[in-house]
Design an enzyme around this catalytic site. Structure first.
Site, PDB file in Angstrom:
ATOM      1  CD  GLU A  50      -2.795  -0.963   2.556  1.00  0.00           C
ATOM      2  OE1 GLU A  50      -2.580  -0.025   3.363  1.00  0.00           O
ATOM      3  OE2 GLU A  50      -3.633  -1.847   2.760  1.00  0.00           O
ATOM      4  CG  ASP A  61      -3.415   8.930   7.743  1.00  0.00           C
ATOM      5  OD1 ASP A  61      -3.867   7.771   7.777  1.00  0.00           O
ATOM      6  OD2 ASP A  61      -3.244   9.568   6.696  1.00  0.00           O
TER       7      ASP A  61
END
Length: 278
Positions: A50, A61
């Protein structure tokens, strides 16, 4: 359609082992180092890669991946350069699946049709777009599928039985189960709870289920991989990279090797899940 992701999971199923999925940020800390790192990941044991698309407002995040994105942006990484990075990686690796992960805004600005065409040409296999719910499938998910790209959806501990069919409806490649509520890198995954959640998801789909968020050690990777079709590690790799940078956040001779060494140890943990099951 059959993508590299489908081929890889079929191969892993024949081998009887879970996938080890690694996450790194495109262009962190610079594009040249990023390419070296991408090339090192499969050799170290990554089955699927990824690649984060840097964005100025990455709401899902944690601090490590946010910092990685900022380093990449400060270094001049754009979505166009991210696709070029994938293209450069593909010159030496035609088989390792590559998934781009990030947010819709940069793709919208790039232009959906242009992005999908360029991503496919670069050698991208799938997309994980964390801020596009199923209700917005017409925006990107359906065009991506038409372009031959897998659209990988996130399921979470709060995705209930009523919501799950909608989440899975147009998902392909694999399902990404987020093992904790909150931001990346913020807690450790509970393997028992993960096992229950994976079983629940599998009642609704034949797709592989990979588990991410909260995996930092070989032991943790092994415990999670034993409950799922794959384990995803990101924040721990970003942390390992960051610790090797100099005071100006530039790569050092230790950068690529430190991440590759951690990937190798985590990959051994994932493979240990197979041995434990036998």
């Amino acid at each position: 359609m059959t993508t590299r992701i489908d081929i890889r999971f079929a191969q892993l199923k024949r081998e009887g082992r879970p996938a080890f999925v690694t996450f790194v940020m495109a262009g962190d800390p610079d594009l040249a180092t990023s390419l070296q790192l991408l090339k090192a990941l499969p050799t170290a044991g990554a089955d699927i890669i990824e690649i984060g698309m840097p964005f100025t407002d990455p709401m899902a995040d944690g601090p490590a991946i946010q910092a990685a994105g900022l380093r990449a942006l400060h270094g001049g990484t754009t979505l166009h350069k991210t696709l070029e990075l994938v293209g450069d990686f593909r010159k030496d690796d035609a088989t390792t699946p590559v998934v781009l992960m990030g947010y819709y805004n940069p793709i919208y600005i790039y232009g959906v049709d242009a992005f999908l065409a360029d991503a496919k040409a670069a050698g991208v296999d799938g997309l994980i777009i964390v801020d596009l719910p199923p209700e917005e499938d017409a925006e990107l998910c359906l065009p991506a599928m038409k372009a031959g790209l897998n659209f990988i959806r996130l399921a979470t501990p709060t995705t209930d039985e009523k919501r799950l069919p909608a989440v899975l409806a147009n998902t392909s490649g694999f399902v990404y189960y987020v093992s904790i509520t909150g931001i990346t890198g913020s807690a450790s995954a509970d393997s028992v709870a993960v096992g229950d959640a994976v079983a629940r998801i599998k009642r609704h789909t034949d797709l592989p289920v990979c588990v991410g968020f909260g995996i930092r050690t070989p032991e943790g990777a092994r415990a999670i991989a034993a409950q799922a079709d794959g384990a995803v590690v990101g924040s721990a790799l970003i942390d390992a990279l960051q610790k090797t940078l100099d005071t100006d956040n530039r790569a050092t001779q230790a950068t690529v090797g430190a991440v590759a060494d951690l990937v190798a140890s985590l990959a051994a943990g994932v493979r240990g899940a197979q041995q434990a099951a036998e």
